[in-house]
Design an enzyme around this catalytic site. Structure first.
Site, PDB file in Angstrom:
ATOM      1  CB  CYS A 281       8.699   9.535  79.562  1.00 29.56           C
ATOM      2  SG  CYS A 281       8.158   8.854  78.901  1.00 29.56           S
ATOM      3  NE  ARG A 310      -1.084   5.486  80.071  1.00 27.45           N
ATOM      4  CZ  ARG A 310      -0.246   5.721  79.073  1.00 27.45           C
ATOM      5  NH1 ARG A 310      -1.105   4.746  77.903  1.00 27.45           N
ATOM      6  NH2 ARG A 310       0.780   5.378  78.760  1.00 27.45           N
ATOM      7  CD  GLN A 328       3.682   1.198  79.378  1.00 31.41           C
ATOM      8  OE1 GLN A 328       2.451   0.597  79.074  1.00 31.41           O
ATOM      9  NE2 GLN A 328       4.121   1.475  78.142  1.00 31.41           N
ATOM     10  CG  ASP A 330       7.429   2.840  79.547  1.00 28.45           C
ATOM     11  OD1 ASP A 330       7.489   3.013  78.874  1.00 28.45           O
ATOM     12  OD2 ASP A 330       7.313   3.536  80.828  1.00 28.45           O
ATOM     13  CG  HIS A 332      12.716   6.569  79.735  1.00 27.83           C
ATOM     14  ND1 HIS A 332      12.097   5.792  80.509  1.00 27.83           N
ATOM     15  CD2 HIS A 332      11.593   6.582  78.968  1.00 27.83           C
ATOM     16  CE1 HIS A 332      10.852   6.076  80.902  1.00 27.83           C
ATOM     17  NE2 HIS A 332      10.906   6.986  79.601  1.00 27.83           N
ATOM     18  CE  LYS A 411       3.161   5.646  67.531  1.00 29.87           C
ATOM     19  NZ  LYS A 411       2.230   6.090  68.804  1.00 29.87           N
ATOM     20  CG  HIS A 457      10.770   7.976  75.632  1.00 33.07           C
ATOM     21  ND1 HIS A 457       9.657   8.881  76.323  1.00 33.07           N
ATOM     22  CD2 HIS A 457      11.073   9.058  74.769  1.00 33.07           C
ATOM     23  CE1 HIS A 457      10.387   9.745  76.746  1.00 33.07           C
ATOM     24  NE2 HIS A 457      11.035  10.128  75.205  1.00 33.07           N
TER      25      HIS A 457
END
Length: 585
Positions: A281, A310, A328, A330, A332, A411, A457
């Site tokens: 992000c 992580r 990921q 992702d 945005h 979400k 997101h």
């Protein structure tokens, strides 16, 4: 609670039923092994477990004895009685009972916490509940202890290794039998087992939680990425890539530092602190902020296949399902407030389209404001309402999940359901008014003034590695043609047809198929069995007759022999399977 709510259709009752069964497990262990010490014993999605410190190694034979004792306790119909103690008395009880893990748990509770215990007969356990009212509620013939594994206390390898006894329970033996059948099927489909057998991927002690992908596994991964890119191109996304290492200051600014720093990896560059990104992000914020956008250019949909790291506890690692580095998928989305409804709906439609390609059903949850959140409650309320309205517009049944939103916004979570009925949370859509404030994102509106954009997101596949694990188990390694590492294998019956077999293989390769050959001096039955074990979609068997007639005899993975045909006929037959297709609703 009325009697008709005492079923597993009531999630609260199912949880209490299985939580009670975990206490019956501990009670049975205490009867058989009085010196055993107990850690935690929660209900989980498929049953329950209890972490136990006991000198004896829990073998399958001992599991049977524990299970028999549990059935006795069920027949005794012992009432479960709740009582509370002060913190001092609770610690005194745990110390006198020689329960060091309970002492630690009590010490972790807030000073003003209500410390509750449940007693059934001669057994008492620290527990917040809830439970059913009697051990007689639990059907003794519908419970099963399934396994015992090692588990570090609190998932930390620096702590003592305990024995974790897993079990499951239902309200009828028929339901239990059906579940046990699914467990056996799941063992056959275990992605770790199939990853080894099909030479797709693996994890090694030299890199715990850091997966290796081999050539065949990379084919699956690359085909999946190509499909993902095409679907996002069609949906109006652009692709970006952001750095893997960014300054600590950035993570403090984004708000991730306070929540994620314990799970992050750090390094130092030029005597300044940097972090290896645990998510994409903040980098996405900087990609947007590189220029001043006009409202006419919005919405901007930036997608990224970003590698993140992580720090997961070693006890939590599980194949590709739980790793320490993953990709990921992702995206945005930056928009004006007026764009919000259409972008939520478009994202829901993209998730639905992609999941249908793999044959997945899914269920949906709407997660609302958590106890720790950024921003004003009024904005949260507005954001939650917008998500709810989009779900209603798409006529999607959803379950409310109060308090489980991200710290920056509510979400929608999509839980896909595989062929065994197992649920996996993959896609998520998060509406965010907060991050644009923190990063001072702007666009020029129709009025010529600067305004703050709104963000979404979202992920669809989630972790690419985890999604590959899920589809490996969903397909049991028998991937559809477009994903299969080897799509066709050519097998001559004798050495006389080797030359013809090579011509066939060359033509298919030139046409863009992934082709293998088996020229070993083995019987054709052996070659066919080997190809079946490797789950290759199509096998071409070539003997003298096929070579003479310019044909191939086709065997299909799931159907066996489907007859002889020309190579052109075969190519035409399988052509529709070369690309992923979206089935009609």
């Amino acid at each position: 609670m009325s009697e008709n709510l005492y079923t597993f259709e009531n999630e609260e009752y199912k949880h209490a039923y299985r939580h009670t069964t975990s206490h019956i497990l501990a009670h049975a262990v205490k009867r058989l092994f009085p010196d055993a010490q107990f850690a935690i014993g929660p209900a989980i999605a498929e049953g329950f477990y209890y972490d136990i410190d006991v000198a004896e190694t829990i073998t399958p034979e001992i599991l049977e004895k524990i299970e028999a004792e549990m059935r006795k306790i069920c027949k005794e119909k012992l009432p479960l009685e709740r009582h509370e103690l002060s913190r001092a008395d609770a610690l005194k009880w745990a110390t006198e009972q020689n329960e060091p893990y309970k002492v630690e748990l009590i010490n972790d509770l807030p000073e003003d916490a209500v410390i509750s215990f449940y007693t059934e007969g001669d057994f008492t356990d620290l527990c917040a509940g809830p439970h059913v009212d009697s051990t007689g509620r639990i059907k003794g013939n519908a419970l099963k202890l399934t396994s015992c594994t090692g588990a570090y206390w609190r998932g930390d390898s620096n702590n003592k290794m305990l024995q974790r006894i897993y079990g499951t329970c239902f309200m009828s033996k028929a339901e239990l039998d059906e579940h046990l059948h699914r467990i056996e099927e799941a063992k056959l489909r275990d992605h770790r087992k199939l990853g080894r057998e099909l030479d797709l991927f693996a994890l090694y002690d030299e890199g715990p939680g850091f997966p290796f992908f081999f050539p065949k596994g990379m084919i699956i991964r690359n085909e999946l990425v190509q499909f993902w890119r095409e679907e996002h191109r069609r949906a109006g996304y652009v692709e970006i890539s952001t750095p893997m290492i960014l300054s600590e200051e950035l993570w403090r600014r984004s708000g991730h530092w306070d929540l994620y720093k314990d799970n992050m990896y750090f390094t130092e560059i030029d005597e300044a602190g940097f972090a290896i990104k645990p998510m994409n992000c903040p980098g996405g914020m900087l990609a947007y902020k590189r220029k001043l956008w006009s409202y006419r250019e919005l919405p901007v949909r930036m997608a990224e296949l970003g590698v993140v790291h992580r720090h997961e506890l070693s006890g939590a690692l599980h194949g590709l399902m739980r790793v320490r580095n993953f990709t990921q998928d992702d995206a945005h989305l930056y928009m004006t407030p007026e764009h919000i409804p259409q972008e939520i709906v478009a994202t829901i439609e993209l998730v639905d389209r992609i999941y249908r390609v793999f044959g997945f059903d899914y269920r949906v949850e709407l997660s609302t404001r958590p106890s720790k959140f950024m921003g004003e409650i009024e904005r949260w309320d507005a954001a939650e309402k917008l998500l709810e309205e989009a779900l209603i517009e798409k006529n999607i049944n959803y379950r409310l999940n109060p308090g489980d939103g991200a710290f920056y916004g509510p979400k929608i979570d999509f839980h896909l359901v595989d062929c065994l009925g197992r649920s996996w949370q993959c896609a998520t859509l998060q509406l965010d008014f907060q991050m644009p404030e923190r990063f001072e994102l702007e666009y020029v509106g129709a009025d010529g003034e600067k305004h703050r954009p709104v963000m979404i997101h979202r992920t669809v596949l989630g972790s690419l590695e985890r999604f590959i694990a899920i589809i490996t188990e969903h397909y049991a390694g028998a991937f559809p043609l477009w994903l299969a590492p080897v799509q066709v294998i050519v097998m001559p019956i004798t050495d006389r047809t080797k030359e013809y077999a090579q011509e066939v293989a060359d033509q298919l390769t030139a046409a863009g198929y992934r082709v293998d050959t088996d020229f070993r001096s083995e019987k054709i039955g052996f070659k066919i069995r080997e190809a079946q074990m490797q789950k290759i979609p199509y096998m071409l068997v070539l003997g003298d007759k096929e070579a003479e007639n310019g044909q191939v005899t086709v065997r299909k993975r799931a159907e066996g022999d489907i007859g002889a045909m020309t190579l052109d006929e075969f190519s035409t037959m399988i052509a529709p399977e070369r690309t992923p297709s979206v089935p009609a609703k």
